[in-house]
Design an enzyme around this catalytic site. Structure first.
Site, short mmCIF file in Angstrom:
data_model
loop_
_atom_site.label_atom_id
_atom_site.label_comp_id
_atom_site.label_asym_id
_atom_site.label_seq_id
_atom_site.Cartn_x
_atom_site.Cartn_y
_atom_site.Cartn_z
N ARG A 43 -110.28 -77.10 -121.44
CA ARG A 43 -109.41 -77.64 -122.48
C ARG A 43 -108.62 -78.85 -122.03
NH1 ARG A 43 -109.43 -73.09 -125.22
NH2 ARG A 43 -109.89 -72.22 -123.18
N THR A 44 -107.86 -78.68 -120.95
CA THR A 44 -106.92 -79.73 -120.55
C THR A 44 -107.66 -80.99 -120.14
OG1 THR A 44 -105.44 -77.99 -119.80
CG2 THR A 44 -104.93 -80.22 -119.11
N LYS A 89 -115.44 -81.44 -98.29
CA LYS A 89 -115.66 -81.77 -96.87
C LYS A 89 -114.35 -81.75 -96.11
CE LYS A 89 -119.31 -85.02 -98.21
NZ LYS A 89 -119.50 -86.45 -98.43
N ARG A 94 -104.34 -81.95 -111.86
CA ARG A 94 -104.28 -80.49 -111.93
C ARG A 94 -104.56 -80.00 -110.53
NH1 ARG A 94 -106.16 -76.01 -115.50
NH2 ARG A 94 -104.72 -77.04 -116.90
N HIS A 102 -96.67 -76.97 -116.57
CA HIS A 102 -97.76 -77.56 -117.35
C HIS A 102 -97.10 -78.24 -118.55
CE1 HIS A 102 -101.53 -78.42 -118.99
NE2 HIS A 102 -102.08 -77.24 -119.08
#
Lengths: 210, 320
Positions: free
Chosen positions: B54-55, B82, B104, B134
């Site tokens: 969604r975000t 890595k 995020r 958020h």
């Protein structure tokens, strides 16, 4: 949600406040009073009807903030004379301006297109002051994203000259020769409390439309 | 303000400015051409160290509707696997000339580090960091509530479920109390964070007592991936006591909304018939998310000051 729930932000209030203060504080010259504005709008309404042979296909789109109210008033006059009329709306051009990166973020205005749309119609853009022409350029670009009018015309209450783009008005309330460092301040009852057009000395950083 | 890191960074005027701007941009969703030229030539990087549907899609749609160029980065399949550090990733982005970074991260505080370390010059938008915040989710929730209920002053909002792990709950408490709403967190004691008594909200352990006097009930996802201890005896027991089913929904006032930030565990915190009912605005939340994120990107990136607070006082324009 209606905007009435919250004030539209300090910005607008601040604009109104600074407007009033500077106009009063300086040698402002009054150019049009309430009756002059009313007569100019009546004449513009009739000119629009004459040019377009009626108003069936005509859609008036006001450019926020004062253009919206002017468009509404011209629309009233057209409806009073003519039976069928394409309608009145608002077209915010903020997101299409070419000076967004040069100034602090602007508050967005409201866009409202009449139900029947603008495809094939004659769109008459309505604004308070025509100056550099950049607002109108932005409006023409904004129209591209909404539809394809048959023709676009421009009505302004005041044309103050100093164009920076090849744009002209079709309907003009008053041609007002001004110096570049002057400011044209249009006040309408709905947004500013009074009805007037005055010329004032320009602030160091002025408003886009004046 | 150059970044959006926390819902608590927004004062009332700034929060209302974002919501009003989003209201104007919401109209765009109904037009045939859903695009504005405003951020043409700007580069926005979606820097996602944690999974998201969604975000990420919402930010990508928002950026594209403003004509920005979007670069999507997800940790899976990148040099992060890595062992590349956040700093080196940030320096890479800076070298590419990103104007804004939407981040995020599974660690709380990662966006703050990115914004204030001096590694990058661009705007940073927090798209969820660990169990911290958020902010754009809180903004879209407030936006959705306002569309249905009007101004939020005095409105009662119940946030139910896994508050402990929820960045959504934390951001919502901060933003909703700024906007004048009364928030009640409802959860088992084990799922309320330490120090919750200092938050600007009430708490309750009893969902049934709260529901009848609630204007909005927001269900939180039970975050299984963060459940590393026995927070409740069984999923069934949790669902019995804190799940929203048809019977509980009937106890809500007539006008009350049901919200969920997604993704939902149907049958766990919310039953399928509630999620699909007319009270539920869960799908609308997604639509509104795009408008909110457009507003945030516009306010952070479009102007010369690139600042939410510069829009407010007219006098400050002189500095530009």
């Amino acid at each position: 949600m209606t905007p009435a729930h919250d004030p539209p932000g300090k910005a607008k209030a601040a604009v109104g406040a600074s407007r009033a203060v500077t106009v009063q504080g300086e040698a402002a010259r009054s150019v049009l009073d309430e009756a002059d504005i009313a007569r100019a709008l009546t004449r513009i309404a009739h000119e629009i009807l004459e040019r377009n042979k009626g108003a069936r296909e005509v859609v008036l789109l006001g450019i926020p903030t004062r253009g919206v109210e002017l468009a509404r008033r011209i629309g009233e006059r057209i409806s009073a004379v003519e039976g069928s009329f394409g309608g009145v709306g608002a077209l915010d051009v903020t997101m299409y301006r070419d000076d967004l990166r040069l100034r602090p973020t602007r508050v967005l205005g409201h866009t409202e297109i009449p139900e029947s749309g603008i495809d094939g119609k004659v769109v008459v853009l309505v604004d308070d002051v025509l100056f550099s022409g950049r607002t109108i350029r932005a409006a023409l670009t904004a129209l591209d994203d909404i539809g394809r009018p048959r023709a676009v015309q421009l009505a302004v209450l005041v044309d103050r000259g100093h164009r920076e783009l090849p744009i002209r008005a079709d309907f003009v309330g008053k041609n007002l020769p001004t110096a570049a460092d002057e400011r044209v301040v249009v006040s309408l009852r709905e947004s500013d409390g009074g009805e007037s057009v005055v010329i004032a000395k320009r602030e160091p950083v002025g408003e886009g439309t004046s | 303000m150059k970044h959006l890191l926390s819902a608590g960074d927004l004062d009332r005027d700034e929060a209302l400015l974002v919501l009003e701007t989003a209201e104007k941009l919401r109209e765009l969703a109904d037009r045939p051409i859903k695009k504005l030229p405003t951020l043409r030539g700007r580069t926005i990087v979606n820097l996602f160290f944690e999974d998201s549907t969604r975000t990420r899609i919402s930010f990508e749609a928002a950026a594209k509707r403003l004509s920005a160029d979007v670069i999507n980065f997800s940790a899976k399949g990148s040099s992060v696997e890595k062992g590349e550090s956040l700093k080196d990733t940030a320096l890479t982005l800076e070298a590419m000339g990103a104007d804004a970074v939407v981040v995020r991260h599974q660690s709380s505080g990662a966006p703050h580090r990115l914004a204030h370390s001096g590694w990058i010059q661009s705007c940073v938008v927090n798209a969820g960091d660990g169990s911290h915040e958020h902010p754009t989710q809180a903004l879209l929730d407030a936006f959705t509530m306002r569309r249905h209920l009007g101004a939020l002053d005095g409105r009662r909002v119940a946030i139910v479920g896994d508050v402990l792990h929820s960045r959504v709950a934390r951001s919502n408490v901060l933003l909703l109390s700024t906007l004048g709403a009364e928030v009640t967190l409802v959860a088992p004691p084990t799922l309320l964070p330490v120090g919750v008594e200092r938050w600007t909200c009430a708490t309750s352990y009893d969902l049934d007592a709260v529901l009848p006097k609630t204007d909005v009930v927001m269900m939180l996802r039970v975050q299984r991936e963060r459940m590393n201890a026995a927070f409740f005896p069984s999923a069934r027991e949790y669902s019995r006591r804190y799940g929203l089913d048809a019977a509980r929904m009937a106890a809500l006032p007539e006008h009350a909304l049901v919200m969920h930030p997604g993704p939902m565990n149907r049958g766990m915190e919310i039953s399928a018939d509630v999620a699909d009912s007319t009270r539920s605005v869960i799908v609308e939340q997604v639509t509104n998310g795009v408008a909110i994120r457009m507003a945030v990107l516009y306010l952070l990136l479009a102007g010369a000051g690139s600042a939410v607070d510069d829009t407010v006082p007219e006098q400050r324009r002189g500095r530009a």
